[in-house]
Design an enzyme around this catalytic site. Structure first.
Site, short mmCIF file in Angstrom:
data_model
loop_
_atom_site.label_atom_id
_atom_site.label_comp_id
_atom_site.label_asym_id
_atom_site.label_seq_id
_atom_site.Cartn_x
_atom_site.Cartn_y
_atom_site.Cartn_z
N ARG A 191 0.69 -2.18 9.14
CA ARG A 191 -0.42 -3.28 9.82
C ARG A 191 -0.78 -3.99 8.52
O ARG A 191 -1.09 -3.49 7.51
CB ARG A 191 -1.53 -2.58 10.00
CG ARG A 191 -3.21 -3.90 9.64
CD ARG A 191 -4.46 -2.55 9.83
NE ARG A 191 -4.51 -2.26 8.95
CZ ARG A 191 -6.05 -1.79 8.46
NH1 ARG A 191 -6.64 -2.61 8.65
NH2 ARG A 191 -5.69 -1.71 7.06
N ARG B 171 0.79 -1.24 0.35
CA ARG B 171 -0.16 -0.12 -0.43
C ARG B 171 1.31 1.31 -0.47
O ARG B 171 0.60 1.95 -0.81
CB ARG B 171 -0.66 -0.17 0.63
CG ARG B 171 -2.03 -0.67 1.17
CD ARG B 171 -3.12 -1.02 2.11
NE ARG B 171 -3.98 -2.02 2.14
CZ ARG B 171 -5.14 -1.95 3.23
NH1 ARG B 171 -4.73 -1.26 4.03
NH2 ARG B 171 -5.94 -3.05 3.18
C1 LIG Z 1 -13.11 2.30 5.17
C2 LIG Z 1 -12.16 1.52 6.30
C3 LIG Z 1 -12.12 -0.36 5.24
C4 LIG Z 1 -11.57 -1.09 6.51
N1 LIG Z 1 -11.14 -2.24 6.38
C5 LIG Z 1 -11.16 -3.40 7.67
C6 LIG Z 1 -11.36 -4.71 6.62
O1 LIG Z 1 -11.90 -4.91 6.12
N2 LIG Z 1 -10.49 -5.76 7.41
C7 LIG Z 1 -10.05 -4.64 8.24
O2 LIG Z 1 -9.14 -5.23 9.63
N3 LIG Z 1 -9.90 -3.34 9.24
C8 LIG Z 1 -10.37 -2.63 8.70
N4 LIG Z 1 -10.72 -1.19 8.66
C9 LIG Z 1 -9.68 -0.99 9.50
C10 LIG Z 1 -10.81 -1.73 10.75
O3 LIG Z 1 -11.76 -1.55 10.69
C11 LIG Z 1 -10.68 -0.49 12.20
O4 LIG Z 1 -8.95 -0.54 12.47
C12 LIG Z 1 -11.29 -1.26 13.40
O5 LIG Z 1 -12.54 -1.39 12.97
C13 LIG Z 1 -11.23 -0.55 14.39
O6 LIG Z 1 -11.83 -1.62 15.64
P1 LIG Z 1 -12.32 -0.68 17.27
O7 LIG Z 1 -13.68 -0.87 18.02
O8 LIG Z 1 -11.14 0.07 17.41
O9 LIG Z 1 -13.15 0.94 16.60
P2 LIG Z 1 -13.83 1.59 15.94
O10 LIG Z 1 -14.68 0.37 15.39
O11 LIG Z 1 -13.62 2.68 14.92
O12 LIG Z 1 -15.26 1.99 17.12
C14 LIG Z 1 -15.10 3.61 18.09
C15 LIG Z 1 -15.70 3.74 18.87
O13 LIG Z 1 -15.49 4.86 19.62
C16 LIG Z 1 -16.32 6.05 19.74
N5 LIG Z 1 -15.55 7.04 20.14
C17 LIG Z 1 -14.86 7.68 19.80
N6 LIG Z 1 -14.28 8.24 20.62
C18 LIG Z 1 -15.39 8.95 21.22
C19 LIG Z 1 -15.75 9.97 22.30
N7 LIG Z 1 -15.43 10.57 23.11
N8 LIG Z 1 -16.60 9.73 23.46
C20 LIG Z 1 -17.48 8.17 23.11
N9 LIG Z 1 -17.35 7.70 22.07
C21 LIG Z 1 -16.44 8.18 21.19
C22 LIG Z 1 -17.50 5.57 18.28
O14 LIG Z 1 -18.18 6.18 18.27
C23 LIG Z 1 -16.90 4.27 18.26
O15 LIG Z 1 -18.53 3.91 18.13
C24 LIG Z 1 -11.10 -0.30 7.41
C25 LIG Z 1 -11.31 0.53 7.89
C26 LIG Z 1 -12.03 1.43 7.57
C27 LIG Z 1 -12.19 3.50 7.67
#
Ligand SMILES: Cc1cc2nc3c(=O)[nH]c(=O)nc-3n(C[C@H](O)[C@H](O)[C@H](O)COP(=O)(O)OP(=O)(O)OC[C@H]3O[C@@H](n4cnc5c(N)ncnc54)[C@H](O)[C@@H]3O)c2cc1C
Length: 578
Positions: free
Chosen positions: A402, A308
């Site tokens: 990653r 990438r």
């Molecule tokens: C378009 C896209 C495609 C992707 N495709 C893939 C894939 O195919 N495979 C893969 O492994 N990864 C993929 N990724 C990466 C992956 O989606 C993320 O790394 C992963 O989902 C992160 O999960 P998380 O639970 O850590 O955070 P998130 O799913 O981002 O959740 C964060 C949460 O924290 C909450 N939050 C944030 N700040 C606050 C605050 N101040 N107060 C209260 N709540 C808050 C938000 O509301 C949300 O609910 C992709 C990412 C994107 C953007």
């Protein structure tokens, strides 16, 4: 460890201010729980489920559960389900290779070996993974993976189905309360110094206003920070709040320089930068320059399927050379495009682009935040009572880059571990004998910062200037000079942005973005090498002396010129050496 000549220290306000707003805890509504989970993506939902096995849980989302990086994920979840040891060893090897010398092997093994149990459990909970005609799981293969091991759902909408499945499971648990529209401003600590125990968070609910949520254990799962860049694939909620609040609370952040850029996102003025999955290039799509010529063949033996960061840099160079704002993705010859990529096709058609007949304008964008709040293999940070999991965390799985589809897996595995580990804060834990404390009686916590005497601020202008500067100076191709300029700008903006007191999320987010952007620039400025997704034109090779995790902690860097400390890359991740 050698340090750059320039001082990368942030503006003093970023380091001194403990809370974003003034408050007196005793005057605010009080809520109590055993475990508070900040974030409702894969990591937060999975952590909440695990924590509900040993107590009451509150899960926060600042928007709705459907708005998260998780819900937007396309390609899939990497993992060997019920596979032979050799297949699992292969996943470990691929992850270590992608991480360019900075993965902690213990973290890689924990996550990769944990995949089968977590994925089988998801299937049992009703996650509808795509299957072959005979009923076996349909497995995809993505860049960097030695074999097909990516489970996916609805073709290119894996995240939506994952979020649905986990949220439905959470909805069945009486012990979990979900607060949507509830913004966490800051973690509450018993004292202002780094190392003070974390007692919960101060939050702002869109209907109920400010509240204190006291918890025995707090799990940070706030996701990444793509929005600090002008170009990003992330939803608008990914403003790095979790990273910023952990820093203010005194937890150690690590490897902040490493931001993965995705080479192909839809580039239409005003439209969200929708990701056009790597799998599209995997199916044979070509990148064309402004004159309609393929250009990746001359850049890398794998052409469009090069890593990438290589593709992203080639695109940025091509645009600089030819002018314009984007290159083209040509899918016109890809057979059965619509059937394989229904979601992408639908979105493109909503912009009147037919991928089977027309070229798609594409451009790189910030995609994934590799660094984060440093944790051990139990998800513990070095702030007592605070755990972290998912994109906000840095357990050492990804190293300097990653491997595709490893992040949803990390959220599942580390979310479950963090949720289970949180039991130790009840004093009866089984995850080790680390910092067992009884339920904290809420102390009177007072933040008495004063409103700034300085004038009004155009928040939208600060935010858009910051995002542009991050893209221009701290983006795909970095140099020491560009990073120094960014640092100067951020320090200047910090003087009149971080001294303000805001009363709504846009202001708090902007302050968080400025802090996180400053840390990324500082870490990238210190790291005078190119490694993984951190690439510097003025230091194009990896250097042995930088094969360490750089750590950043509030207050301890002041007066020095670089990170608070460094951690050796090792077999088991360790916290606290910084
Ligand atoms: C378009 C896209 C495609 C992707 N495709 C893939 C894939 O195919 N495979 C893969 O492994 N990864 C993929 N990724 C990466 C992956 O989606 C993320 O790394 C992963 O989902 C992160 O999960 P998380 O639970 O850590 O955070 P998130 O799913 O981002 O959740 C964060 C949460 O924290 C909450 N939050 C944030 N700040 C606050 C605050 N101040 N107060 C209260 N709540 C808050 C938000 O509301 C949300 O609910 C992709 C990412 C994107 C953007």
């Amino acid at each position: 460890m050698r340090r750059g000549l320039h001082s990368w220290v942030m503006h003093a306000l970023a380091d001194q201010r403990r809370y974003l707003i003034p408050f007196r805890s005793g005057l605010l509504p009080q809520i109590f729980t055993d475990t508070l989970v900040i974030g409702a993506g894969v990591a937060g939902l999975r952590a909440g489920l695990a924590a509900s096995e040993h107590g009451d849980v509150i899960v926060l989302a600042k928007g709705d559960v459907g708005t998260s990086n998780t819900a937007w994920a396309q390609g899939g979840i990497a993992g060997e389900v019920g596979a032979e040891a050799e297949a699992i060893a292969g996943h470990v090897r691929d992850t270590l290779k992608a991480g360019a010398g900075l993965c902690d092997e213990g973290a890689v093994r924990t996550v990769v070996e944990g995949a089968s149990a977590r994925l089988e459990e998801l299937i049992a909970w009703g996650m509808r993974f795509d299957r072959e005609r005979g009923g076996s799981l349909s497995l995809g293969r993505e860049g960097g993976h030695g074999r097909a091991r990516i489970l996916h759902a609805d073709g290119d909408a894996t995240g939506r189905e994952l979020a649905r499945c986990l949220a439905a499971r959470v909805g069945e648990r009486e012990r979990v309360r979900m607060f949507e529209g509830c913004f966490a401003l800051d973690l509450i600590t018993s004292g202002d110094e780094p190392g003070s125990p974390v007692l919960g968070a101060i939050t702002h609910h869109e209907r109920y206003g400010l509240q204190m949520i006291w918890a025995r254990a707090t799990i940070l799962a706030g996701g990444g920070a793509g929005v600090i860049y002008r170009e990003t694939t992330n939803p608008r909620t990914a403003t790095g709040d979790g990273l910023a609040m952990a820093y203010r609370a005194g937890a150690t952040l690590a490897d902040m320089a490493f931001v993965q850029f995705h080479p192909t996102t839809l580039y239409l003025p005003g439209a969200a930068r929708m990701l056009i999955s790597e799998a599209v290039r995997g199916e044979g799509a070509h990148l064309l320059d402004a004159s309609g010529q393929r250009f990746m063949e001359g850049e890398h033996p794998l052409a469009e399927l090069a890593p990438r960061d290589v593709v992203s840099r080639a695109i940025v160079r091509k645009i600089a050379e030819q002018g314009g704002k984007h290159v083209w993705l040509d899918c016109r010859h890809v057979e059965g495009f619509e059937g394989r990529f229904p979601g992408i096709t639908r979105t493109l058609r909503s912009f009147e682009i037919d991928p089977e007949r027309q070229l798609i304008p594409v451009h790189p964008a910030a995609h994934y935040f590799v660094g984060g709040v440093r944790t051990d293999l139990f998800g513990r940070t070095d702030a007592p009572g605070l755990y972290a999991a998912g994109e906000v965390a840095s357990v050492g799985l990804h190293g300097a880059n990653r491997l595709a589809s490893n992040s949803l897996l990390e959220g599942l595995v580390m979310g479950e571990i963090a949720g289970r580990s949180a039991e130790e804060m009840r004093g009866v834990g089984s995850a080790g004998s680390w910092r067992l404390v009884p339920r904290q009686v809420p102390a009177a916590v007072i933040s008495d910062i004063r409103p700034s005497a300085q004038g009004e601020l155009d928040l939208a202008d600060v935010r858009s200037s910051l995002r542009s500067a991050m893209w221009r100076n701290v983006g795909v191709a970095r140099t020491g000079a560009k990073l120094r300029d960014a640092g100067e700008m951020f320090r200047f903006w910090a003087r009149y942005t971080l001294d303000k007191i805001f009363d709504e999320p846009e202001g708090w987010e902007t302050q968080n973005m400025l802090l996180v952007g400053s840390l990324v620039a500082a870490s990238a400025g210190w790291r005078e090498e190119s490694r993984g997704c951190h690439q510097r034109d003025d230091a194009p090779v990896a250097r042995g002396e930088y094969a360490v995790h750089d750590c950043w902690r509030r207050g301890r860097g002041a007066g020095g010129g670089g990170p608070t400390g460094t951690l050796a890359v090792e077999g088991g991740a360790e916290v606290g050496a910084a």
